[in-house]
Motif scaffolding. Structure first.
Motif, mmCIF file in Angstrom:
data_model
loop_
_atom_site.group_PDB
_atom_site.id
_atom_site.type_symbol
_atom_site.label_atom_id
_atom_site.label_comp_id
_atom_site.label_asym_id
_atom_site.label_seq_id
_atom_site.Cartn_x
_atom_site.Cartn_y
_atom_site.Cartn_z
ATOM 1 N N LYS A 180 -2.357 5.370 12.254
ATOM 2 C CA LYS A 180 -2.733 6.628 12.916
ATOM 3 C C LYS A 180 -2.116 6.709 14.306
ATOM 4 O O LYS A 180 -1.637 7.763 14.739
ATOM 5 N N ALA A 181 -2.107 5.588 15.013
ATOM 6 C CA ALA A 181 -1.534 5.568 16.359
ATOM 7 C C ALA A 181 -0.036 5.837 16.310
ATOM 8 O O ALA A 181 0.510 6.520 17.186
ATOM 9 N N VAL A 182 0.643 5.311 15.288
ATOM 10 C CA VAL A 182 2.079 5.560 15.124
ATOM 11 C C VAL A 182 2.336 7.052 14.950
ATOM 12 O O VAL A 182 3.223 7.633 15.598
ATOM 13 N N GLU A 183 1.565 7.678 14.091
ATOM 14 C CA GLU A 183 1.736 9.111 13.850
ATOM 15 C C GLU A 183 1.482 9.922 15.117
ATOM 16 O O GLU A 183 2.248 10.835 15.459
ATOM 17 N N GLN A 184 0.429 9.578 15.838
ATOM 18 C CA GLN A 184 0.082 10.305 17.054
ATOM 19 C C GLN A 184 1.132 10.116 18.152
ATOM 20 O O GLN A 184 1.313 11.001 19.004
ATOM 21 N N ALA A 185 1.841 8.976 18.117
ATOM 22 C CA ALA A 185 2.839 8.680 19.142
ATOM 23 C C ALA A 185 4.231 9.193 18.776
ATOM 24 O O ALA A 185 5.180 8.980 19.539
ATOM 25 N N GLY A 186 4.362 9.851 17.622
ATOM 26 C CA GLY A 186 5.645 10.432 17.250
ATOM 27 C C GLY A 186 6.475 9.609 16.297
ATOM 28 O O GLY A 186 7.637 9.940 16.047
ATOM 29 N N GLY A 187 5.892 8.544 15.746
ATOM 30 C CA GLY A 187 6.597 7.758 14.745
ATOM 31 C C GLY A 187 6.342 8.300 13.357
ATOM 32 O O GLY A 187 5.657 9.305 13.167
ATOM 33 N N SER A 188 6.899 7.636 12.354
ATOM 34 C CA SER A 188 6.699 8.060 10.963
ATOM 35 C C SER A 188 6.686 6.836 10.062
ATOM 36 O O SER A 188 7.124 5.751 10.448
ATOM 37 N N GLY A 189 6.172 7.012 8.857
ATOM 38 C CA GLY A 189 6.060 5.903 7.925
ATOM 39 C C GLY A 189 7.283 5.765 7.044
ATOM 40 O O GLY A 189 7.921 6.751 6.674
ATOM 41 N N THR A 190 7.642 4.519 6.711
ATOM 42 C CA THR A 190 8.690 4.254 5.731
ATOM 43 C C THR A 190 8.094 3.713 4.434
ATOM 44 O O THR A 190 8.614 3.962 3.369
ATOM 45 N N PHE A 191 7.011 2.968 4.536
ATOM 46 C CA PHE A 191 6.208 2.622 3.358
ATOM 47 C C PHE A 191 4.765 2.466 3.810
ATOM 48 O O PHE A 191 4.484 2.031 4.926
ATOM 49 N N GLY A 192 3.846 2.882 2.946
ATOM 50 C CA GLY A 192 2.433 2.918 3.295
ATOM 51 C C GLY A 192 1.794 1.552 3.354
ATOM 52 O O GLY A 192 2.394 0.536 2.985
ATOM 53 N N ILE A 193 0.555 1.535 3.804
ATOM 54 C CA ILE A 193 -0.188 0.287 3.927
ATOM 55 C C ILE A 193 -0.374 -0.355 2.560
ATOM 56 O O ILE A 193 -0.786 0.296 1.604
ATOM 57 N N MET A 194 -0.055 -1.633 2.487
ATOM 58 C CA MET A 194 -0.156 -2.394 1.251
ATOM 59 C C MET A 194 -1.031 -3.614 1.480
ATOM 60 O O MET A 194 -0.888 -4.310 2.485
ATOM 61 N N ASP A 195 -1.925 -3.895 0.539
ATOM 62 C CA ASP A 195 -2.668 -5.146 0.538
ATOM 63 C C ASP A 195 -1.851 -6.187 -0.197
ATOM 64 O O ASP A 195 -1.422 -5.964 -1.343
ATOM 65 N N VAL A 196 -1.616 -7.319 0.429
ATOM 66 C CA VAL A 196 -0.846 -8.402 -0.188
ATOM 67 C C VAL A 196 -1.827 -9.500 -0.581
ATOM 68 O O VAL A 196 -2.041 -10.468 0.165
ATOM 69 N N ALA A 197 -2.448 -9.301 -1.751
ATOM 70 C CA ALA A 197 -3.516 -10.206 -2.208
ATOM 71 C C ALA A 197 -4.491 -10.411 -1.037
ATOM 72 O O ALA A 197 -4.883 -9.452 -0.398
ATOM 73 N N ASP A 198 -4.864 -11.674 -0.781
ATOM 74 C CA ASP A 198 -5.760 -11.935 0.354
ATOM 75 C C ASP A 198 -4.977 -12.377 1.592
ATOM 76 O O ASP A 198 -5.561 -12.782 2.596
ATOM 77 N N LEU A 199 -3.639 -12.292 1.512
ATOM 78 C CA LEU A 199 -2.804 -12.774 2.605
ATOM 79 C C LEU A 199 -2.866 -11.877 3.834
ATOM 80 O O LEU A 199 -2.787 -12.342 4.962
ATOM 81 N N GLY A 200 -2.968 -10.566 3.614
ATOM 82 C CA GLY A 200 -3.003 -9.633 4.724
ATOM 83 C C GLY A 200 -2.607 -8.249 4.276
ATOM 84 O O GLY A 200 -2.482 -7.961 3.078
ATOM 85 N N ARG A 201 -2.391 -7.359 5.239
ATOM 86 C CA ARG A 201 -2.000 -5.983 4.959
ATOM 87 C C ARG A 201 -0.748 -5.666 5.766
ATOM 88 O O ARG A 201 -0.587 -6.137 6.897
ATOM 89 N N MET A 202 0.125 -4.848 5.190
ATOM 90 C CA MET A 202 1.379 -4.550 5.849
ATOM 91 C C MET A 202 1.727 -3.080 5.678
ATOM 92 O O MET A 202 1.218 -2.396 4.781
ATOM 93 N N ALA A 203 2.615 -2.594 6.547
ATOM 94 C CA ALA A 203 3.130 -1.232 6.452
ATOM 95 C C ALA A 203 4.418 -1.166 7.250
ATOM 96 O O ALA A 203 4.659 -1.992 8.145
#
Length: 267
Positions: A85-108
Motif C-alpha cells: 500500500k505504501a508503494v502505491e501511495q508513493a507512486g510505485g507500481s507492482g510487478t508481481f503480487g504478494i506471494m506466500d512462500v510456504a512458511d518461509l515468508g512473503r514476497m512481492a
C-alpha cells in the motif's frame, strides 16, 4: 554497511534470474567460492548459493524470452501488505503480487517511483541471507536512478530511510542510505544518478549488488578467465575501497569491492 540483524528497509536477500543456472553456479563458484544447492520441484527449482553452508544468494532459471539475466534486491518488511500500500501511495507500481512462500515468508515485486525494480521480503522461518559483509558475500547495494530526489522521497516514504550526502570530490557528492530505525553506522547502500555514469546510463537504471573480495584486481582477472565482461576496471575510491563492475557470462550485472576498513561508502 549492512547490519546482520536486518533492520526494516535494509537489503535482506538477493537472487539471480538467469537462463542457465548451472553455468551461473560454475561461474560464481569459481569467482566467489559459492556452493550450489539445487532447489526442490515444489519451489519451482528455486536454488541457493552458499558459503560455508550459509546462504549467500538465491537463484532461478528464467528463460531468455521471459526477461534479461538480472540480480534482484529484496528489502525487509514486517508487513508485506502495508508495504504494498505504501508503494502505491508513493507512486510505485507492482510487478508481481504478494506471494506466500510456504512458511518461509512473503514476497512481492515492484518498481519504484522512478521506474526501477525492487522486491520485498517479510520473513517467516527464512530470516534472510545467512552471511553478509564477508568475503564472497553481499556487502553494499547501489541504486542507479534517473531522479535521485524522487527516488529518495519514494524509499523514505515506503521504508523510512535516512539519507546522508558524502562529498567524494569538489565536483561530486555521493548519497548514502540507511534504515530509519538505525543510524548512519547501519548504512547499506547508496543512490546515484544514472546520467552521471556513462556505463550505467547506457545499460539503464537498476539496483546493483556489490560482493566483497580480498583482492579486486585478482578477482576481476579471474572473472575474465571465467567468461565475464568487465564493465568498469578496478579503481580505488577513497574511503570506500577498490571496486569494479562486471557482467557475468549470461549478462547479469554486479560489482566487486575490496572494502576500505574505515567503512565509508562505495561510490
Amino acid at each position: 554497511m549492512l547490519n546482520p540483524t536486518y533492520l526494516t528497509g535494509a537489503p535482506i536477500w538477493v537472487d539471480l534470474g538467469t537462463p542457465d543456472l548451472q553455468a551461473a553456479a560454475v561461474f560464481y563458484g569459481g569467482l566467489l567460492g559459492w556452493e550450489f544447492e539445487q532447489g526442490a520441484p515444489e519451489f519451482g527449482g528455486y536454488s541457493l548459493f552458499k558459503l560455508g553452508g550459509e546462504t549467500v544468494a538465491g537463484g532461478m532459471a528464467v528463460p531468455a524470452e521471459e526477461g534479461a539475466p538480472v540480480w534482484s534486491t529484496y528489502f525487509k518488511t514486517p508487513d508485506a501488505d502495508a508495504t504494498a500500500k505504501a508503494v502505491e501511495q508513493a507512486g510505485g507500481s507492482g510487478t508481481f503480487g504478494i506471494m506466500d512462500v510456504a512458511d518461509l515468508g512473503r514476497m512481492a515485486g515492484f518498481t519504484d517511483a522512478t521506474g526501477v525494480p525492487f522486491s520485498i521480503w517479510q520473513p517467516g522461518t527464512n530470516h534472510g541471507l545467512g552471511v553478509i559483509k564477508q568475503t564472497g558475500a553481499l556487502t553494499w547495494s547501489e541504486l542507479y536512478t534517473p531522479d535521485v530526489p524522487a527516488a529518495l522521497a519514494f524509499y523514505r516514504s515506503v521504508f523510512g530511510w535516512n539519507a546522508y550526502e558524502v562529498p567524494m570530490s569538489e565536483e561530486y557528492t555521493y548519497t548514502t542510505v540507511n534504515p530509519g530505525e538505525g543510524t548512519q553506522d547501519d548504512m547499506f547502500g547508496g543512490v546515484a544518478d544514472v546520467a552521471d555514469d556513462p556505463i550505467e546510463q547506457q545499460a539503464g537504471a537498476y539496483w546493483l549488488p556489490y560482493f566483497a573480495v580480498d583482492d579486486c584486481a585478482a578477482a576481476v582477472a579471474r572473472a575474465r578467465e571465467l567468461g565475464a565482461t568487465v564493465r568498469a576496471e578496478p579503481m580505488s575510491v577513497p574511503g570506500a575501497g577498490d571496486i569494479a563492475k562486471l557482467a557475468d557470462p549470461q549478462g547479469a550485472r554486479f560489482a566487486l569491492i575490496k572494502p576500505d576498513p574505515s567503512g565509508a561508502p562505495a561510490g
